[in-house]
Design a protein around this motif. Structure first.
Motif, PDB file in Angstrom:
ATOM      1  N   SER A 112       0.814  -1.224   0.000  1.00 49.48           N
ATOM      2  CA  SER A 112       0.000   0.000   0.000  1.00 49.48           C
ATOM      3  C   SER A 112       0.842   1.266   0.000  1.00 49.48           C
ATOM      4  CB  SER A 112      -0.954   0.002   1.198  1.00 49.48           C
ATOM      5  OG  SER A 112      -1.757  -1.151   1.212  1.00 49.48           O
ATOM      6  N   GLY A 198      -4.553  -3.553  -1.535  1.00 54.48           N
ATOM      7  CA  GLY A 198      -5.884  -4.118  -1.367  1.00 54.48           C
ATOM      8  C   GLY A 198      -6.771  -3.809  -2.562  1.00 54.48           C
ATOM      9  N   GLU A 201      -8.711  -0.606  -1.991  1.00 53.88           N
ATOM     10  CA  GLU A 201      -8.016   0.644  -1.675  1.00 53.88           C
ATOM     11  C   GLU A 201      -8.364   1.716  -2.703  1.00 53.88           C
ATOM     12  OE1 GLU A 201      -4.389   0.739   0.549  1.00 53.88           O
ATOM     13  OE2 GLU A 201      -3.821  -1.186  -0.324  1.00 53.88           O
ATOM     14  N   VAL A 224      -4.874  -7.818  -3.242  1.00 55.82           N
ATOM     15  CA  VAL A 224      -5.456  -8.749  -2.283  1.00 55.82           C
ATOM     16  C   VAL A 224      -6.971  -8.572  -2.264  1.00 55.82           C
ATOM     17  CG1 VAL A 224      -5.498  -9.481   0.127  1.00 55.82           C
ATOM     18  CG2 VAL A 224      -3.347  -8.704  -0.911  1.00 55.82           C
ATOM     19  N   ASP A 226     -10.766  -8.170  -1.401  1.00 52.41           N
ATOM     20  CA  ASP A 226     -11.561  -7.722  -0.255  1.00 52.41           C
ATOM     21  C   ASP A 226     -10.752  -7.002   0.818  1.00 52.41           C
ATOM     22  OD1 ASP A 226     -13.911  -8.857  -1.351  1.00 52.41           O
ATOM     23  OD2 ASP A 226     -13.325 -10.826  -0.585  1.00 52.41           O
ATOM     24  N   ALA A 227      -9.537  -6.602   0.520  1.00 51.58           N
ATOM     25  CA  ALA A 227      -8.705  -5.894   1.502  1.00 51.58           C
ATOM     26  C   ALA A 227      -8.721  -4.395   1.225  1.00 51.58           C
ATOM     27  CB  ALA A 227      -7.273  -6.410   1.477  1.00 51.58           C
ATOM     28  N   ILE A 231      -3.753  -4.290   5.051  1.00 54.38           N
ATOM     29  CA  ILE A 231      -3.451  -5.703   4.813  1.00 54.38           C
ATOM     30  C   ILE A 231      -2.740  -6.363   5.998  1.00 54.38           C
ATOM     31  CG2 ILE A 231      -2.073  -7.286   3.391  1.00 54.38           C
ATOM     32  CD1 ILE A 231      -2.789  -5.500   0.990  1.00 54.38           C
ATOM     33  N   GLN A 234      -5.511  -6.807   8.513  1.00 56.04           N
ATOM     34  CA  GLN A 234      -6.662  -7.550   7.998  1.00 56.04           C
ATOM     35  C   GLN A 234      -6.320  -8.999   7.682  1.00 56.04           C
ATOM     36  OE1 GLN A 234      -7.827  -4.599   4.789  1.00 56.04           O
ATOM     37  NE2 GLN A 234      -9.844  -5.397   5.325  1.00 56.04           N
ATOM     38  N   GLN A 235      -5.166  -9.203   7.051  1.00 56.67           N
ATOM     39  CA  GLN A 235      -4.801 -10.536   6.573  1.00 56.67           C
ATOM     40  C   GLN A 235      -3.339 -10.861   6.902  1.00 56.67           C
ATOM     41  OE1 GLN A 235      -6.351 -12.036   2.946  1.00 56.67           O
ATOM     42  NE2 GLN A 235      -7.741 -10.322   2.618  1.00 56.67           N
TER      43      GLN A 235
END
Length: 246
Positions: A112, A198, A201, A224, A226-227, A231, A234-235
């Motif tokens: 990001s 994401g 984003e 990614v 659904d991010a 990140i 979230q994941q």
């Protein structure tokens, strides 16, 4: 030697070395979820960047200054090649460190990173100066924490970090962030690079990921599903897998 930047070491000091660079407005604590998914034999270096959390007393000045400090931290720690993982502001620093000191970096994960300037940066920074005090207001900080996907277990860390950050450091860090472009030297980085963003984003961050990928032959790019802009929080499991596969 680096300036007064707080750095934590975790894991096996003899293991593969990973430098984790947090985003703007947070601190090294944001990597807690990721740490739970990494091999304990990994040697993690986790700084609080200048102006942030336990390094709040050291004002943020410029990306160039911080990268010089990070290089000193790695040099002082030893000659081991380093994987650098950066998020948002920290991702810009990871790109710059890989570009100017490829002798210290063998792998880089860029998450990001904005790499295209924000239009009218002066207006953005003027508004930021006028509203910087909101970062120390708990209700506003809680809203910001939600936007970054800060989990409840780390909310107190976020509130502490927001309260400690000065307007000077906030404006300096954001100013560097919104003016950042792909640096000279990035296209010649000889190591492995993974660029993540994401799928949810802002378009500027997605196009920035594409610009960084296009500039470095052989790099990998992944959006990614659904991010959003979070990140690592979230994941973290997916991020750990990608780092281990790189």
């Amino acid at each position: 030697m680096s300036r007064c930047m707080h750095v934590e070491h975790h894991g096996d000091r003899q293991g593969p070395r990973v430098l984790l660079l947090h985003g703007g407005g947070v601190g090294g604590w944001m990597w807690m979820p990721l740490r739970e998914h990494l091999d304990h034999r990994t040697h993690l270096l986790i700084p609080d960047l200048p102006g942030h959390d336990r390094s709040a007393q050291e004002p943020y000045s410029s990306h160039d200054d911080v990268v010089r400090d990070l290089a000193s931290i790695l040099e002082d720690d030893g000659p081991s090649p380093t994987a650098v993982v950066g998020f948002s502001l920290g991702a810009q620093l990871a790109v710059l460190l890989a570009a100017v000191r490829p002798d210290l970096v063998d792998r880089v994960v860029v998450i990001s990173a904005q790499a295209e300037p924000t239009p009218a940066p002066g207006l953005t920074l003027g508004l930021l100066r006028a509203t910087s005090g909101l970062a120390r207001v708990r209700w506003f900080a809680r809203l910001q924490a939600k936007e970054l996907f800060v989990p409840p277990a780390l909310l107190d860390d976020y509130l502490r970090t927001s309260a400690a950050m000065t307007a000077q450091s906030l404006v300096a860090a954001v100013g560097e962030n919104i003016r950042f472009t792909v640096p000279d030297g990035w296209s010649a980085f000889p190591g492995r690079a993974l660029i993540l963003a994401g799928s949810r984003e802002k378009s500027l961050l997605r196009s920035s990921a594409e610009a960084l990928h296009s500039a470095l032959s052989g790099s990998a790019l992944e959006f990614v599903p659904d991010a959003g802009h979070g990140i690592p929080l979230q994941q973290p499991g997916l991020l750990a897998e990608r780092l281990e596969q790189l």
